[in-house]
Design an enzyme around this catalytic site. Structure first.
Site, PDB file in Angstrom:
ATOM      1  N   ARG A   1     -12.467  -3.503  -7.611  1.00 62.48           N
ATOM      2  CA  ARG A   1     -12.802  -2.917  -8.931  1.00 62.48           C
ATOM      3  C   ARG A   1     -12.406  -3.724 -10.113  1.00 62.48           C
ATOM      4  O   ARG A   1     -11.031  -4.042 -10.294  1.00 62.48           O
ATOM      5  CB  ARG A   1     -12.550  -1.390  -9.058  1.00 62.48           C
TER       6      ARG A   1
ATOM      7  N   HIS B   1     -20.881  -8.479  -8.638  1.00 61.54           N
ATOM      8  CA  HIS B   1     -20.568  -7.318  -7.677  1.00 61.54           C
ATOM      9  C   HIS B   1     -21.728  -7.179  -6.520  1.00 61.54           C
ATOM     10  O   HIS B   1     -22.340  -6.269  -6.170  1.00 61.54           O
ATOM     11  CB  HIS B   1     -20.752  -6.027  -8.416  1.00 61.54           C
TER      12      HIS B   1
ATOM     13  N   ASP C   1     -15.347 -10.687  -8.394  1.00 67.49           N
ATOM     14  CA  ASP C   1     -16.885  -9.984  -7.778  1.00 67.49           C
ATOM     15  C   ASP C   1     -17.004  -8.918  -8.880  1.00 67.49           C
ATOM     16  O   ASP C   1     -18.088  -8.427  -8.803  1.00 67.49           O
ATOM     17  CB  ASP C   1     -16.955  -9.837  -6.537  1.00 67.49           C
TER      18      ASP C   1
ATOM     19  N   ASP D   1       0.914  -1.183  -0.077  1.00 68.20           N
ATOM     20  CA  ASP D   1       0.135  -0.078  -0.127  1.00 68.20           C
ATOM     21  C   ASP D   1       1.118   1.183  -0.002  1.00 68.20           C
ATOM     22  O   ASP D   1       2.272   1.098   0.212  1.00 68.20           O
ATOM     23  CB  ASP D   1      -0.894  -0.013   1.118  1.00 68.20           C
TER      24      ASP D   1
ATOM     25  N   GLU E   1     -18.299  -4.491 -16.737  1.00 65.19           N
ATOM     26  CA  GLU E   1     -19.346  -4.876 -16.177  1.00 65.19           C
ATOM     27  C   GLU E   1     -20.650  -3.794 -16.274  1.00 65.19           C
ATOM     28  O   GLU E   1     -21.895  -4.519 -16.233  1.00 65.19           O
ATOM     29  CB  GLU E   1     -19.337  -5.074 -14.460  1.00 65.19           C
TER      30      GLU E   1
END
Length: 332
Positions: free
Chosen positions: A233, A294, A257, A173, A262
């Site tokens: 995302r 999602h 997901d 990160d 999408e």
């Protein structure tokens, strides 16, 4: 005042109607906000949208011309909104900056376990009364290494679960999360994380710097038997590159997901239509891939918090207040 809410799911509707009762009237639509449906908003000062709404310059211009002054998006992500155009048109934009991180973190683990233990394949077999174990062997996760890209609230919740499994923790990160460090996480460069992780889970926002963070190079750096999970995302993963690696027989499993194309697909019933997206059509044919639509955020707890935050955003706008949820402030 009547508020128009686009893209409302059946389970979501009663939560929205109960939350707004006594404050403002709300009219829920199951259609998503697009260029074709934007004219429906004419005469509504405030509209609410879902994460898959299309809020480009054309849609925003139509909304502004119809009298809309505020857009209250029911999601944390806002990469579907052209904020510069909204500001130029004088449209206030607010989002939901926080909801239960456990909803997404737990679902990411659901995907990881589903592909690791071949749950979908096993369930399909037993429906046909085929109770063989051939091809269903998974792996213990205890002692193996998990790589977490993004260690904010959701990444931290995911890491706590990984710690409970007894896994070795690697993180990446822009800033270290002390809570994850306390759990034993070592922060490393992405390249090392990809190379050493048995499970890679994505929890970073979609920004220009993170778009296709999982590209062909990253995929080739990963172990042949790794598991990849994306509940953040779709644009974080170069799907064409992923399909190429899957065709080569790589990866124990992939749980997605989200999908980078999408919009116009997810949350809709396309079962009776011809599939035009060749990449998605190929992706779902792999036996080691699970694709969901999602739904990681979709728990009573998280959706309830999203609806309550949306109500607060609307009330703040009407009262002229500004909160941390505001992306484009009210003019005047």
């Amino acid at each position: 005042m009547e508020i128009l809410a686009f893209g409302v799911q059946a389970d979501e509707r009663p939560l929205i109607e109960r939350a707004f009762e006594g404050y403002h009237d709300v009219h829920c639509l199951d259609v998503f906000l697009t260029e074709d449906t934007a004219r429906i908003a004419a005469g509504h000062e405030i509209i609410s949208t879902s994460v898959n709404a299309v809020l480009d310059h054309r849609v925003l211009q139509t909304l502004a011309a119809g009298g809309t002054q505020m857009i209250a998006q029911r999601s944390t992500g806002f990469n579907n909104i052209d904020l510069e155009v909204a500001e130029r048109l004088g449209l206030t934009v607010a989002r939901v900056s926080y909801y239960s991180p456990y909803s997404v973190a737990e679902f990411a683990w659901t995907l990881a376990m589903a592909v690791n233990r071949r749950i979908v394949r096993a369930s399909n077999r037993t429906r046909d009364f085929d109770f063989r174990l051939d091809g269903l062997m998974g792996r213990d996760l205890r002692g193996r290494t998990v790589g977490v890209l993004g260690t904010g609230k959701i990444g931290e919740a995911f890491t706590r679960i990984a710690h409970g499994f007894g896994m070795k923790l690697l993180g990446w990160d822009v800033a270290e999360n002390p809570a994850c460090v306390d759990l034993g996480m070592r922060y490393v460069e992405k390249e090392r994380l990809f190379a050493e992780s048995d499970l890679v889970s994505l929890h970073v926002p979609l920004l220009p710097a993170t778009r296709h963070v999982i590209d062909a190079t990253a995929l080739k750096a990963m172990k042949d038997d790794a598991i990849l999970v994306n509940s953040s995302r779709g644009g974080l993963v170069d799907t064409d590159a992923l399909v190429a690696e899957l065709r080569a027989g790589r990866f124990t499993g992939v749980g997605l997901d989200v999908y980078e194309a999408e919009a116009g697909l997810f949350f809709l019933d396309k079962s009776l239509e011809a599939v035009e997206d060749d990449t998605l059509a190929r992706l779902v044919t792999f036996p080691n891939v699970v694709v969901t639509s999602h739904q990681a955020y979709y728990t009573e707890d998280a959706v309830g918090q999203i609806v309550e935050a949306t109500l607060r955003n609307v009330l703040d706008h009407v009262a002229g207040r500004r909160s941390e949820n505001v992306l484009v402030p009210r003019v005047g």
